[in-house]
Every structure is written in C-alpha cells, then in structure tokens.
Scaffold this motif. Structure first.
Motif, PDB file in Angstrom:
ATOM      1  N   TYR A  54      -8.688 -17.372   8.178  1.00 22.00           N
ATOM      2  CA  TYR A  54      -7.337 -16.823   8.247  1.00 22.00           C
ATOM      3  C   TYR A  54      -6.915 -16.267   6.885  1.00 22.00           C
ATOM      4  O   TYR A  54      -6.390 -15.148   6.797  1.00 22.00           O
ATOM      5  CB  TYR A  54      -6.350 -17.899   8.711  1.00 22.00           C
ATOM      6  N   LEU A  55      -7.151 -17.019   5.802  1.00 20.21           N
ATOM      7  CA  LEU A  55      -6.780 -16.551   4.468  1.00 20.21           C
ATOM      8  C   LEU A  55      -7.594 -15.337   4.056  1.00 20.21           C
ATOM      9  O   LEU A  55      -7.078 -14.420   3.403  1.00 20.21           O
ATOM     10  CB  LEU A  55      -6.933 -17.683   3.454  1.00 20.21           C
ATOM     11  N   LEU A  57      -8.762 -13.048   6.107  1.00 22.38           N
ATOM     12  CA  LEU A  57      -8.184 -11.905   6.824  1.00 22.38           C
ATOM     13  C   LEU A  57      -6.850 -11.478   6.212  1.00 22.38           C
ATOM     14  O   LEU A  57      -6.534 -10.291   6.166  1.00 22.38           O
ATOM     15  CB  LEU A  57      -8.021 -12.228   8.305  1.00 22.38           C
ATOM     16  N   ARG A  58      -6.063 -12.447   5.759  1.00 19.77           N
ATOM     17  CA  ARG A  58      -4.795 -12.122   5.078  1.00 19.77           C
ATOM     18  C   ARG A  58      -5.069 -11.351   3.792  1.00 19.77           C
ATOM     19  O   ARG A  58      -4.325 -10.437   3.437  1.00 19.77           O
ATOM     20  CB  ARG A  58      -4.002 -13.396   4.765  1.00 19.77           C
ATOM     21  N   SER A  61      -5.425  -7.911   4.389  1.00 20.57           N
ATOM     22  CA  SER A  61      -4.187  -7.399   4.999  1.00 20.57           C
ATOM     23  C   SER A  61      -4.283  -7.311   6.526  1.00 20.57           C
ATOM     24  O   SER A  61      -3.717  -6.407   7.140  1.00 20.57           O
ATOM     25  CB  SER A  61      -3.809  -6.038   4.419  1.00 20.57           C
ATOM     26  N   ILE A  62      -4.998  -8.227   7.108  1.00 23.47           N
ATOM     27  CA  ILE A  62      -5.082  -8.316   8.569  1.00 23.47           C
ATOM     28  C   ILE A  62      -4.293  -9.538   8.994  1.00 23.47           C
ATOM     29  O   ILE A  62      -4.596 -10.659   8.597  1.00 23.47           O
ATOM     30  CB  ILE A  62      -6.549  -8.431   9.045  1.00 23.47           C
ATOM     31  N   ASP A  63      -3.268  -9.322   9.785  1.00 24.36           N
ATOM     32  CA  ASP A  63      -2.413 -10.417  10.238  1.00 24.36           C
ATOM     33  C   ASP A  63      -2.804 -10.790  11.659  1.00 24.36           C
ATOM     34  O   ASP A  63      -2.678  -9.980  12.583  1.00 24.36           O
ATOM     35  CB  ASP A  63      -0.941  -9.984  10.184  1.00 24.36           C
ATOM     36  N   LEU A  64      -3.270 -12.042  11.829  1.00 18.06           N
ATOM     37  CA  LEU A  64      -3.652 -12.498  13.160  1.00 18.06           C
ATOM     38  C   LEU A  64      -2.448 -12.671  14.080  1.00 18.06           C
ATOM     39  O   LEU A  64      -2.584 -12.659  15.292  1.00 18.06           O
ATOM     40  CB  LEU A  64      -4.408 -13.828  13.066  1.00 18.06           C
ATOM     41  N   LEU A  65      -1.290 -12.829  13.494  1.00 13.27           N
ATOM     42  CA  LEU A  65      -0.078 -13.025  14.296  1.00 13.27           C
ATOM     43  C   LEU A  65       0.724 -11.721  14.413  1.00 13.27           C
ATOM     44  O   LEU A  65       1.940 -11.757  14.582  1.00 13.27           O
ATOM     45  CB  LEU A  65       0.781 -14.131  13.665  1.00 13.27           C
ATOM     46  N   TRP A  66       0.053 -10.601  14.347  1.00 21.38           N
ATOM     47  CA  TRP A  66       0.740  -9.310  14.360  1.00 21.38           C
ATOM     48  C   TRP A  66       1.563  -9.083  15.622  1.00 21.38           C
ATOM     49  O   TRP A  66       2.573  -8.387  15.596  1.00 21.38           O
ATOM     50  CB  TRP A  66      -0.268  -8.169  14.199  1.00 21.38           C
ATOM     51  N   SER A  67       1.162  -9.693  16.720  1.00 23.01           N
ATOM     52  CA  SER A  67       1.855  -9.438  17.985  1.00 23.01           C
ATOM     53  C   SER A  67       3.154 -10.221  18.114  1.00 23.01           C
ATOM     54  O   SER A  67       4.041  -9.827  18.879  1.00 23.01           O
ATOM     55  CB  SER A  67       0.945  -9.748  19.163  1.00 23.01           C
ATOM     56  N   THR A  86       0.481 -19.337  19.928  1.00 26.52           N
ATOM     57  CA  THR A  86      -0.110 -18.744  18.729  1.00 26.52           C
ATOM     58  C   THR A  86      -1.495 -19.339  18.476  1.00 26.52           C
ATOM     59  O   THR A  86      -1.793 -20.452  18.922  1.00 26.52           O
ATOM     60  CB  THR A  86       0.789 -19.005  17.497  1.00 26.52           C
TER      61      THR A  86
END
Length: 187
Positions: A54-55, A57-58, A61-67, A86
């Motif tokens: 997760y970190l 991807l952050r 600049s990819i947010d897994l919670l974008w939706s 989530t």
C-alpha cells in the motif's frame, strides 16, 4: 426438477465452495498442527506485506481507495457507502480470522474437546454444528459502529478473531462438557 413456473433446479453433485474450504483444511495437516507463533508470524507477515505494498503504491501516487471519495461525492445517499467494504477493512477481517484460528487451534479448550474419539460421535458433531450456526447468527446481528474509523477497525478485528475462537474452541468445549455431564447423570 422443473417447477410450475418453468424454473429449472439442477441438483449439483459436488460441494459448494464454502464447503470445500474446511474439506481442504482437514487434509492440510500444517494448518491444524501449526503453533500459535506460526499463526502470529504469518499474520504479521501478511499485514506488513500488505502495508508495504500500500505504501509503495502511495509512493507511486496510486490510491487504492480512489473510488471512495468519488462514490461519496456522486452517490445519491452517502450513507450507502460503508467503511467495511474498503480493502483495509477486508485485511483487518482476514487478520482477525487468522489470529482467532491460531488462538483457537492452540487453546486448551480445543485440545480437550476435539482431539480424541469423543469428537467424532454424531451427537457431538450435530450439537456443535447447531450451536455454531446459532452463534454465527448472533454475531451477524452484532453491529460495529462506523462513525470512528480507528474504533471500527479495532472492533472489526476483535469480532473477526472471536468468531473462529468461539466456533473452533469454545463451542466444542462447552458441548463436550455438556455431554460429559449428561453421561454422568445417566450412569
């Protein structure tokens, strides 16, 4: 079988996926014989690898919670968006189940009630199954407050850990003690 309204019901000869999981676990000796330390280390590894991913991807600049923000913005009723859907909530639930299973399988209650010939009797198995199903329905009615995110995750972990602990260790232990008392009264 064809019903009055021409609905076709097909009898399937294989088990549902939900029944395949315990069947696979029964034939996987490492799950039943693993120490509590192994369960906790596996749990920690899964958590750290998921957190690291997760970190990472952050960092990209990819947010897994974008939706979630988009859903809250455009949904007709934002109350329909639940925190328990989530990815992190799923991770917390899975970690809770793994921890609870580790504690259950390595507990004295499990060892006393499920290791030995008495656990294979039909009455023992039926009572355990019926009690477990009833208890799981009670767990289903237990609602976790979602207004505080950290509290939700802690309580979700605790609820998820207590379910396998109850079903795997506590219920068989109580049923065994109940049947033992009944046998003493008969004699």
């Amino acid at each position: 079988m064809i019903l009055e309204d021409h609905t076709v019901i097909i009898s399937v000869s294989f088990q549902s996926p939900g029944m395949l999981v315990p069947e696979a676990f029964e034939h996987t000796p490492g799950i039943q014989t693993a120490s509590l330390g192994t369960y906790l280390k596996t749990n920690l590894f899964l958590f750290l690898s998921a957190l690291g991913f997760y970190l990472f991807l952050r960092l990209l600049s990819i947010d897994l919670l974008w939706s979630v923000p988009i859903a809250k913005k455009w949904c007709a009723n934002p109350n329909w968006i639940h925190i328990d859907t989530t990815p992190f909530a799923g991770l917390v639930r899975n970690r809770g189940v793994l921890s609870g299973l580790g504690f259950a399988i390595n507990s004295e209650m499990f060892l006393m009630s499920c290791r030995g010939g008495k656990s294979y009797t039909l009455s023992f198995r039926l009572l355990c199954a019926l009690t477990s199903l009833t208890t799981l329905q009670l767990y289903h009615f237990l609602q976790i407050p979602t207004h505080e995110e950290h509290l939700f995750y802690v309580l979700s972990f605790c609820k998820s850990a207590s379910i396998p602990l109850t079903v795997v260790a506590l219920i068989p232990y109580c049923v065994r003690m109940l049947l033992k008392q009944r046998r003493k009264k008969i004699q």
